[in-house]
Design a protein around this motif. Structure first.
Motif, PDB file in Angstrom:
ATOM      1  N   TRP A 190     -30.684  28.240 -21.094  1.00  0.00           N
ATOM      2  CA  TRP A 190     -29.484  28.348 -20.268  1.00  0.00           C
ATOM      3  C   TRP A 190     -29.087  26.996 -19.696  1.00  0.00           C
ATOM      4  O   TRP A 190     -27.900  26.680 -19.594  1.00  0.00           O
ATOM      5  CB  TRP A 190     -29.715  29.338 -19.133  1.00  0.00           C
ATOM      6  N   ALA A 218     -19.957  34.452  -9.080  1.00  0.00           N
ATOM      7  CA  ALA A 218     -21.266  34.945  -9.508  1.00  0.00           C
ATOM      8  C   ALA A 218     -21.795  35.931  -8.478  1.00  0.00           C
ATOM      9  O   ALA A 218     -21.558  35.786  -7.276  1.00  0.00           O
ATOM     10  CB  ALA A 218     -22.252  33.790  -9.682  1.00  0.00           C
ATOM     11  N   PRO A 273     -26.448  32.630 -13.454  1.00  0.00           N
ATOM     12  CA  PRO A 273     -26.437  33.843 -14.271  1.00  0.00           C
ATOM     13  C   PRO A 273     -26.635  33.485 -15.742  1.00  0.00           C
ATOM     14  O   PRO A 273     -26.465  32.332 -16.142  1.00  0.00           O
ATOM     15  CB  PRO A 273     -25.025  34.409 -14.038  1.00  0.00           C
ATOM     16  N   PRO A 274     -26.981  34.451 -16.577  1.00  0.00           N
ATOM     17  CA  PRO A 274     -26.998  34.187 -18.011  1.00  0.00           C
ATOM     18  C   PRO A 274     -25.614  33.729 -18.465  1.00  0.00           C
ATOM     19  O   PRO A 274     -24.604  34.192 -17.923  1.00  0.00           O
ATOM     20  CB  PRO A 274     -27.343  35.545 -18.623  1.00  0.00           C
ATOM     21  N   PRO A 312     -22.139  33.700 -20.215  1.00  0.00           N
ATOM     22  CA  PRO A 312     -21.345  34.883 -20.569  1.00  0.00           C
ATOM     23  C   PRO A 312     -21.627  35.373 -21.991  1.00  0.00           C
ATOM     24  O   PRO A 312     -21.728  34.589 -22.928  1.00  0.00           O
ATOM     25  CB  PRO A 312     -19.907  34.390 -20.429  1.00  0.00           C
ATOM     26  N   PRO A 343     -27.433  38.641 -22.595  1.00  0.00           N
ATOM     27  CA  PRO A 343     -28.144  39.505 -21.649  1.00  0.00           C
ATOM     28  C   PRO A 343     -29.136  38.717 -20.821  1.00  0.00           C
ATOM     29  O   PRO A 343     -29.610  37.653 -21.223  1.00  0.00           O
ATOM     30  CB  PRO A 343     -28.862  40.508 -22.565  1.00  0.00           C
ATOM     31  N   GLY A 344     -29.440  39.232 -19.657  1.00  0.00           N
ATOM     32  CA  GLY A 344     -30.435  38.626 -18.794  1.00  0.00           C
ATOM     33  C   GLY A 344     -31.468  39.651 -18.394  1.00  0.00           C
ATOM     34  O   GLY A 344     -31.313  40.851 -18.660  1.00  0.00           O
ATOM     35  N   ALA A 401     -28.786  37.361 -11.867  1.00  0.00           N
ATOM     36  CA  ALA A 401     -27.416  37.139 -11.427  1.00  0.00           C
ATOM     37  C   ALA A 401     -26.466  37.383 -12.598  1.00  0.00           C
ATOM     38  O   ALA A 401     -26.868  37.303 -13.763  1.00  0.00           O
ATOM     39  CB  ALA A 401     -27.266  35.706 -10.903  1.00  0.00           C
ATOM     40  N   VAL A 402     -25.216  37.691 -12.280  1.00  0.00           N
ATOM     41  CA  VAL A 402     -24.220  37.935 -13.327  1.00  0.00           C
ATOM     42  C   VAL A 402     -22.925  37.215 -12.955  1.00  0.00           C
ATOM     43  O   VAL A 402     -22.651  36.959 -11.781  1.00  0.00           O
ATOM     44  CB  VAL A 402     -23.931  39.443 -13.504  1.00  0.00           C
ATOM     45  N   TRP A 403     -22.137  36.893 -13.961  1.00  0.00           N
ATOM     46  CA  TRP A 403     -20.809  36.342 -13.736  1.00  0.00           C
ATOM     47  C   TRP A 403     -19.805  37.484 -13.618  1.00  0.00           C
ATOM     48  O   TRP A 403     -19.638  38.264 -14.559  1.00  0.00           O
ATOM     49  CB  TRP A 403     -20.393  35.431 -14.892  1.00  0.00           C
TER      50      TRP A 403
END
Length: 212
Positions: free
Chosen positions: A34, A84, A130-131, A133, A136-137, A142-144
């Protein structure tokens, strides 16, 4: 903790997912991790591996607010910069230098005396990455909510709310003043809601009157 400083590389097309590592997992380190994706795609400095951190104060700052207040503020201002989400906290990316402007801006907006659950991360700060876009994480990562680029930017550069160019984008991207005012309003509203939901202390029982 060692910092990973981005070095000039040929950028990948915007939206290209990071390569898969030797163990078959997206974002595996050190190959195609990442950190490398953020450096190549956006030129953002990172630190650490598990989790990767994005350094603030260089290419962007971050306004960190409770997730509920952040969602409500975003509904008010419409489109904006990258956002995020990590657990119950939301990070709204804004132009570098905005963290230094926040105290004066809150005073100008007459929010200065009000206790707000709003913080700004500038030089020396960091947020959990976050991962990238489309990748998968692990659970709880965390996510966008808004990916770190915009079709309205140039060469894939994120469009970040800033004090400069106030109102210049016709409401398409909120400037820092509108964003901070909306976030402060929602943080204060959430605080008042919590206060109203607190149980009211029972009044002490009336004492009998004494007569001579």
């Amino acid at each position: 903790m060692a910092l990973t400083v981005p070095t000039p590389r040929t950028p990948l097309p915007v939206g290209t997912p990071p390569p898969v590592g030797r163990n078959g997992r997206a974002g595996a380190e050190p190959l195609g991790g990442w950190s490398r994706w953020y450096e190549q795609q956006l030129g953002w400095a990172t630190a650490g591996v598990a989790p990767v951190r994005l350094l603030t104060g260089l290419r962007f700052d971050a306004l960190v607010v409770p997730a509920a207040a952040g969602h409500a503020a975003l509904r008010r201002v419409g489109r904006g910069g990258p956002v995020a989400l990590m657990g119950e906290r939301m990070s709204l990316l804004v132009a570098a230098g905005s963290a230094d402007e926040l105290p004066g801006l809150l005073d100008w907006l007459e929010w200065g005396p009000v206790a707000l659950t709003l913080t700004a991360l500038g030089t020396g700060g960091r947020i959990t990455a976050p991962p990238p876009p489309g990748r998968p994480g692990p659970p709880g990562a965390a996510v966008w909510l808004r990916p770190p680029w915009s079709p309205h930017g140039q060469n894939g550069e994120p469009v970040l709310p800033a004090l400069s160019g106030f109102g210049s984008r016709g409401g398409d991207t909120p400037d820092l003043v509108r964003l901070v005012d909306a976030v402060a309003t929602e943080c204060h509203r959430a605080r008042l809601t919590r206060a109203r939901k607190r149980p009211v202390c029972e009044e002490p029982a009336a004492q009998p009157l004494a007569f001579s």
